[in-house]
Write a protein that holds these residues in place. Sequence first.
Motif, PDB file in Angstrom:
ATOM      1  N   THR A  29      17.385   7.016 -28.555  1.00 59.24           N
ATOM      2  CA  THR A  29      17.230   8.465 -28.388  1.00 59.24           C
ATOM      3  C   THR A  29      18.407   9.214 -29.001  1.00 59.24           C
ATOM      4  N   ASP A 177       7.469  12.945 -16.631  1.00 57.43           N
ATOM      5  CA  ASP A 177       6.153  12.368 -16.880  1.00 57.43           C
ATOM      6  C   ASP A 177       5.124  13.493 -16.676  1.00 57.43           C
ATOM      7  N   PRO A 178       4.264  13.760 -17.657  1.00 53.33           N
ATOM      8  CA  PRO A 178       3.327  14.885 -17.517  1.00 53.33           C
ATOM      9  C   PRO A 178       2.407  14.763 -16.313  1.00 53.33           C
ATOM     10  N   LYS A 338       6.995   4.914 -27.103  1.00 45.51           N
ATOM     11  CA  LYS A 338       6.338   4.831 -28.402  1.00 45.51           C
ATOM     12  C   LYS A 338       7.355   4.402 -29.451  1.00 45.51           C
ATOM     13  N   SER A 342       6.497   7.404 -37.345  1.00 45.34           N
ATOM     14  CA  SER A 342       5.586   8.464 -37.780  1.00 45.34           C
ATOM     15  C   SER A 342       5.073   8.168 -39.181  1.00 45.34           C
ATOM     16  N   ASP A 348       9.200   8.331 -33.773  1.00 43.69           N
ATOM     17  CA  ASP A 348       8.159   9.283 -33.374  1.00 43.69           C
ATOM     18  C   ASP A 348       7.948   9.296 -31.861  1.00 43.69           C
ATOM     19  N   GLN A 350       9.530  11.149 -29.523  1.00 43.23           N
ATOM     20  CA  GLN A 350      10.192  12.276 -28.869  1.00 43.23           C
ATOM     21  C   GLN A 350       9.429  12.848 -27.675  1.00 43.23           C
ATOM     22  N   ARG A 351       8.165  12.467 -27.523  1.00 43.38           N
ATOM     23  CA  ARG A 351       7.374  13.003 -26.412  1.00 43.38           C
ATOM     24  C   ARG A 351       7.381  12.077 -25.197  1.00 43.38           C
ATOM     25  N   TYR A 353       8.780  10.409 -21.829  1.00 44.35           N
ATOM     26  CA  TYR A 353       9.583  11.069 -20.799  1.00 44.35           C
ATOM     27  C   TYR A 353      10.997  10.509 -20.702  1.00 44.35           C
ATOM     28  N   TYR A 355      12.820   9.785 -23.360  1.00 48.27           N
ATOM     29  CA  TYR A 355      13.487  10.565 -24.402  1.00 48.27           C
ATOM     30  C   TYR A 355      13.736  11.997 -23.914  1.00 48.27           C
ATOM     31  N   ILE A 356      12.697  12.598 -23.325  1.00 44.62           N
ATOM     32  CA  ILE A 356      12.808  13.992 -22.898  1.00 44.62           C
ATOM     33  C   ILE A 356      13.915  14.178 -21.874  1.00 44.62           C
ATOM     34  N   GLU A 359      17.149  14.261 -23.712  1.00 47.54           N
ATOM     35  CA  GLU A 359      17.239  15.462 -24.539  1.00 47.54           C
ATOM     36  C   GLU A 359      17.477  16.711 -23.695  1.00 47.54           C
TER      37      GLU A 359
END
Length: 421
Positions: A29, A177-178, A338, A342, A348, A350-351, A353, A355-356, A359
């Motif tokens: 990350t 986590d969404p 992931k 890319s 790729d 960055q989405r 959780y 990584y988030i 960040e």
Amino acid sequence: MCGTGEYTTGWVGTGASKSDKKIGVVGLTLFDLRRLGKVDKLGMVGVNGGKFPAIRKHLDENIGGAYKDMDLSFDEYPEQGKVDPEAYKTAIDKMSPGEAVIIFTPDSEHATVDNCASSIKQFKGTHHPIALYAIERGIHVLVTKPATQLLSHHNELIAAARKHNVCCFVEHHKRFDPVYSDAKARAQTLGEFNFFNAWMSQPKSQLETFRAWAGKDSDISYYLSSHHIDICCWILQDIAVPTRVVASAATGIATSEPYNCVPQTEDTITLLVDWQSTKSPKHKGTAVYTASWTAPLKAGVHSAQHWYYMGEKGDISVDQAHRGYDVTVDETGKTCMKYSPSESGHFDGQRGYGYISIEKFIDAARSVNAGVTKPADYDTHGLPTIANTVLTTAILNAGRISLDEKRAVGIKKDGETWVLE
């Protein structure tokens, strides 16, 4: 980066991790955030400098060889050939106020077999001394969960971060986590809290991995239940507060062949927690948090993780081990990060959780350094700041005391500080 193990580099001493974190999370990350211009100079701190040649080779092959434009340079502490448990001090002493430290050290790193008393008072964690050393020098800190094992240490970090005006976050990545984030939002519409039940487990093979510290320096409740206890505390922020903890444990598997963990190692720990509504004296809730590292070897998932929330006007069920979309690999099982590049060949993920969560911390530190925000602002954002995660530590610490002293443990607020009774 304090800590050079699996979560930072994906390297576990004998080679790449066999888990879903085969090339790590923290290092990858930060290398990517450097590519995107959010960080610049990086360093890694371990205890044994002799590990760095293998770590660098591992990173070159698995990150440098997999993604475009990845600068993998970093300073290393201690130097090759040296062993220094306090190398983090040397590294932090070379930093300037406003820079950042990310702590992913195991709680067992400095422990010895001579320090194996079952009382939590004897557990010897590394998060607190490293975080405090950095904060006192004006350094922003992100520390992995559980932030500390003792509520008193957590309170010290809250006070130090406020005194030195720095960001101190806890890497409770589940908040990003969404599915969990959506569940929290929906829970706000369900009225008063009534019941929460969480289960998290890993297979018995983990006892082989964790034998060096299991039962000596930490337990399965700190290691796994910290995830869902924090989610529950997050959901119930401004809705209810914990008041009483009673713990129970199952034993006998971890201490037997072939694992042979120390005699005080629990297999499964359950915490029963009373919650009191902050708005309605008559509304009380209960929560049950259970964690185990003695699940069947062929359970089908590395970490079973599900929970149930019941409110006054409805309920929520979450099963994160079976989330409707799975990728399973022979070597690692189900994967959450992931790692595929890319279309342009760049990283790729960055989405994700993991990584988030890193960040978000970097963004907060950069914003504070630029004078746009203040560290205290993030306590109001629902982010896992050191202040916003104090009840997670309170519950975990109370559970350990309850097991050791065979009694219920109260949680209350003394002025502005949470304490145990």
